[in-house]
Design a protein around this motif. Structure first.
Motif, PDB file in Angstrom:
ATOM      1  N   PHE A 267     -10.166   8.711   4.152  1.00  0.00           N
ATOM      2  CA  PHE A 267     -11.400   9.349   3.812  1.00  0.00           C
ATOM      3  C   PHE A 267     -12.137   8.752   2.765  1.00  0.00           C
ATOM      4  O   PHE A 267     -12.758   9.383   1.981  1.00  0.00           O
ATOM      5  CB  PHE A 267     -11.033  10.716   3.049  1.00  0.00           C
ATOM      6  CG  PHE A 267      -9.963  11.826   3.825  1.00  0.00           C
ATOM      7  CD1 PHE A 267     -10.522  12.386   5.150  1.00  0.00           C
ATOM      8  CD2 PHE A 267      -8.690  11.855   3.567  1.00  0.00           C
ATOM      9  CE1 PHE A 267      -9.713  13.049   5.820  1.00  0.00           C
ATOM     10  CE2 PHE A 267      -7.705  12.527   4.322  1.00  0.00           C
ATOM     11  CZ  PHE A 267      -8.288  13.264   5.401  1.00  0.00           C
ATOM     12  N   GLY A 268     -12.459   7.224   3.033  1.00  0.00           N
ATOM     13  CA  GLY A 268     -13.548   6.566   2.539  1.00  0.00           C
ATOM     14  C   GLY A 268     -12.721   6.170   1.229  1.00  0.00           C
ATOM     15  O   GLY A 268     -13.715   5.581   0.430  1.00  0.00           O
ATOM     16  N   THR A 269     -11.433   6.195   0.766  1.00  0.00           N
ATOM     17  CA  THR A 269     -11.039   5.842  -0.416  1.00  0.00           C
ATOM     18  C   THR A 269      -9.776   4.762  -0.007  1.00  0.00           C
ATOM     19  O   THR A 269      -8.972   5.299   0.474  1.00  0.00           O
ATOM     20  CB  THR A 269     -10.389   6.984  -1.084  1.00  0.00           C
ATOM     21  OG1 THR A 269     -11.470   8.076  -1.394  1.00  0.00           O
ATOM     22  CG2 THR A 269      -9.902   6.622  -2.468  1.00  0.00           C
ATOM     23  N   PRO A 270      -9.842   3.734  -0.708  1.00  0.00           N
ATOM     24  CA  PRO A 270      -8.754   2.841  -0.266  1.00  0.00           C
ATOM     25  C   PRO A 270      -7.495   3.234  -1.094  1.00  0.00           C
ATOM     26  O   PRO A 270      -7.549   3.734  -2.141  1.00  0.00           O
ATOM     27  CB  PRO A 270      -9.249   1.309  -1.061  1.00  0.00           C
ATOM     28  CG  PRO A 270     -10.327   1.834  -1.777  1.00  0.00           C
ATOM     29  CD  PRO A 270     -11.031   2.871  -1.390  1.00  0.00           C
ATOM     30  N   VAL A 271      -6.465   3.026  -0.167  1.00  0.00           N
ATOM     31  CA  VAL A 271      -5.077   3.799  -1.044  1.00  0.00           C
ATOM     32  C   VAL A 271      -4.157   2.622  -0.723  1.00  0.00           C
ATOM     33  O   VAL A 271      -3.992   1.938   0.312  1.00  0.00           O
ATOM     34  CB  VAL A 271      -4.556   4.997  -0.350  1.00  0.00           C
ATOM     35  CG1 VAL A 271      -3.124   5.568  -0.939  1.00  0.00           C
ATOM     36  CG2 VAL A 271      -5.622   6.179  -0.535  1.00  0.00           C
ATOM     37  N   GLU A 272      -3.443   2.302  -1.681  1.00  0.00           N
ATOM     38  CA  GLU A 272      -2.116   1.320  -1.716  1.00  0.00           C
ATOM     39  C   GLU A 272      -0.911   1.988  -2.339  1.00  0.00           C
ATOM     40  O   GLU A 272      -0.925   2.873  -2.958  1.00  0.00           O
ATOM     41  CB  GLU A 272      -2.429   0.191  -2.709  1.00  0.00           C
ATOM     42  CG  GLU A 272      -3.539  -0.700  -2.672  1.00  0.00           C
ATOM     43  CD  GLU A 272      -3.626  -2.153  -3.504  1.00  0.00           C
ATOM     44  OE1 GLU A 272      -2.666  -2.200  -3.983  1.00  0.00           O
ATOM     45  OE2 GLU A 272      -4.658  -2.537  -3.166  1.00  0.00           O
ATOM     46  N   ARG A 273       0.212   1.488  -1.268  1.00  0.00           N
ATOM     47  CA  ARG A 273       1.342   2.131  -1.504  1.00  0.00           C
ATOM     48  C   ARG A 273       2.578   1.283  -1.560  1.00  0.00           C
ATOM     49  O   ARG A 273       2.479   0.060  -0.762  1.00  0.00           O
ATOM     50  CB  ARG A 273       1.769   3.175  -0.460  1.00  0.00           C
ATOM     51  CG  ARG A 273       1.005   4.355  -0.389  1.00  0.00           C
ATOM     52  CD  ARG A 273       1.403   5.354   0.306  1.00  0.00           C
ATOM     53  NE  ARG A 273       2.627   6.162   0.102  1.00  0.00           N
ATOM     54  CZ  ARG A 273       2.971   7.088   1.141  1.00  0.00           C
ATOM     55  NH1 ARG A 273       2.364   7.575   2.137  1.00  0.00           N
ATOM     56  NH2 ARG A 273       4.051   7.642   0.623  1.00  0.00           N
TER      57      ARG A 273
END
Length: 222
Positions: free
Chosen positions: A169-175
Motif C-alpha cells: 500500500f505504498g509503504t516499504p516493509v521489511e521483515r
C-alpha cells in the motif's frame, strides 16, 4: 639473667640454623621476577631433568607440533616425525559439547524440513514465505504469506535468518524471518535476480542501498 638467657637462645639458634642455611645456599637456585616485581627463588634440586619423568609424546594433552627447541632439533636428524594426535582439552569440553549439539540440531532441521532449509535462493531474489499466523505450531488455520526481495541473509546455525523487503500500500516493509522457526512451512523462489532482472549479477552480500532507491524497485506484491 634475662640477658644471659637471650644470649644462650641466640647461640642455640645460630648453632641449629647456620648448617641448614649453608646447605640451602650451596645448592643451585634459579631466581625469577613474578608479576608483582618481587624476586622468587626455586631450588633446582626438586626440578626434574629432561630425561626424568613422562616424555612429552606420552603426555595426555600434548598436541602442539614442533613448538619448542627440542622438536626443531629433532627435525634436523629426523625430518619425518610421526604425527601427534590432537586431544580434547578438558577446559574446552563444554564449548566443544555445545558446538556438537548445535551442529546436530541444525542437521536434523535441514533433513526434516527440506521445503524451508533446502530452498536455493540468494540475495537479490524475490521469495515467498508461508508461515503460521495464529494457533501455534500445530495450527490448522490458513497460512499467511510474506513476499519480498532478499536484501540480507545471516547463516549462523540455529540463528540463521533472512531479511526481505516489500512495498505494501505504498509503504516499504521489511521483515526478518528466522529460517529455523517451527512456524515456517515453505520458502518458494518467485524470481531469480529480481532487482537487476538478470541484466547483471548481484555482487553484494547486503543490499541495504535499496532503502534509498525508489520503492518500485523492491515491490514484489502487486
Amino acid at each position: 639473667m634475662l640477658r644471659s638467657l637471650t644470649r644462650a637462645s641466640i647461640n642455640a639458634l645460630k648453632s641449629s640454623c647456620f648448617p641448614a642455611v649453608e646447605m640451602i645456599m650451596t645448592q643451585p637456585h634459579r631466581t625469577f621476577a613474578g608479576k608483582s616485581g618481587r624476586l622468587h627463588s626455586i631450588n633446582m634440586k626438586y626440578v626434574k631433568k629432561p630425561g626424568e619423568g613422562v616424555t612429552k609424546e606420552e603426555m595426555p594433552f600434548y598436541h602442539q607440533k614442533y613448538s619448542n627447541y627440542d622438536d626443531r632439533k629433532r627435525l634436523e636428524f629426523d625430518p619425518v616425525l610421526p604425527s601427534r594426535k590432537k586431544h580434547k582439552i578438558p577446559r574446552k569440553r563444554a564449548s566443544k559439547l555445545y558446538y556438537e549439539l548445535h551442529k546436530e540440531a541444525v542437521e536434523k532441521n535441514v533433513s526434516e524440513r527440506p521445503n524451508v532449509l533446502q530452498t536455493d535462493f540468494r540475495v537479490g531474489d524475490a521469495i515467498e514465505v508461508e508461515m503460521v499466523g495464529q494457533g501455534g505450531v500445530n495450527s490448522t488455520q490458513k497460512l499467511e504469506k510474506a513476499r519480498g526481495v532478499v536484501i540480507g541473509r545471516v547463516n549462523k546455525g540455529l540463528g540463521a535468518s533472512v531479511l526481505i523487503r516489500d512495498v505494501l500500500f505504498g509503504t516499504p516493509v521489511e521483515r526478518r524471518i528466522p529460517l529455523h522457526s517451527p512456524l515456517l512451512r515453505s520458502v518458494k523462489v518467485l524470481e531469480k535476480n529480481f532487482i537487476y532482472k538478470g541484466r547483471r549479477k548481484v555482487k553484494r552480500a547486503k543490499l541495504y542501498f535499496l532503502r534509498d532507491r525508489p520503492i518500485k524497485e523492491c515491490q514484489v506484491t502487486k
